[in-house]
Scaffold this active site. Sequence first.
Site, PDB file in Angstrom:
ATOM      1  N   CYS A  38      -9.576  22.832 -82.148  1.00 13.24           N
ATOM      2  CA  CYS A  38      -9.489  23.674 -83.347  1.00 13.24           C
ATOM      3  C   CYS A  38     -10.805  23.660 -84.120  1.00 13.24           C
ATOM      4  CB  CYS A  38      -8.331  23.174 -84.214  1.00 13.24           C
ATOM      5  SG  CYS A  38      -8.269  23.879 -85.866  1.00 13.24           S
ATOM      6  N   CYS A  41     -10.553  22.924 -87.846  1.00 16.76           N
ATOM      7  CA  CYS A  41     -10.246  21.491 -88.043  1.00 16.76           C
ATOM      8  C   CYS A  41     -11.528  20.669 -88.053  1.00 16.76           C
ATOM      9  CB  CYS A  41      -9.324  20.974 -86.933  1.00 16.76           C
ATOM     10  SG  CYS A  41      -7.709  21.759 -86.862  1.00 16.76           S
TER      11      CYS A  41
END
Length: 287
Positions: A38, A41
């Site tokens: 991600c 993230c």
Amino acid sequence: MAEANAWVIETNTGNFDRDVMERSDSVPVVVDFWAQWCGPCRMLGPVLEQLAAEYDGKFVLAKVESDANPQLAAAFGVQSIPFVVAVSDRKIIDQFAGALPEPQIRAWLDGILPSEAEQLVAKAAGQEENAPAEAEATLRQALELESDHSGARIALARVLLKLNRYDESAAILDELEQRGFLEPEAQKVKSALQVESIAEQTGGVDAARAAAEENPDDLELRIRLADALAAEGEYQEALDLCLSVIQQDRSGAGVPARDTMLNVINLLGSSSDLAGEYRRKLASALY
């Protein structure tokens, strides 16, 4: 400043209760659901870790890799990542999704972290048992910051009761009661104050017991013994004495005996099995 990893932990489904829920009893825990693949993230994670170091223990950052802990992610309703949840006292108090910019994250953190007054109230809770005078000073500092902080006022009333300053404790409770209600903890302090104030007049358990045994037909002396017992934490014997008075004279001496029973029941708290048992016995005796 502490090292960044001092306030950052990696957790998983097996350790989550210990790492997050139990820890949240003493400090807010920010849970970051993320994954290796991600991109957002990877942007958000370092910012959260930097802020955890900067805030230096005001919160703990717990990182959860969502792919490795799908049941945990599902339990928190994670539909997209990054997903961040704030937990305090084992409850979710706020959350956000996506990689917010740092200023927004700071504002979010400031909204979930305890105020300076709340931190002082928590500090006083640790002082209350063994250093009540210090707890009083700490609570008065909290009230200088937030004069209407009900938690600080209730705690101060409780501490003053421990210091045998009954009039000051009662004055705070009277002010709180003027709002038209009392929180359960404030009601508990009020009940303790009433028990202690009455028990002070009995001369203690031994004197009250001797007087009651010398005059077994004097129901008022039996109630005084119950008050003295309650002040010493002998709750069941106090409740049994009051119940026996109510059963003998429901509309006379039974009235103050009922009041003492209710005070003791309030002292025990709503979660107490003993309180529940004697609440039922009281209702049966009265009705």
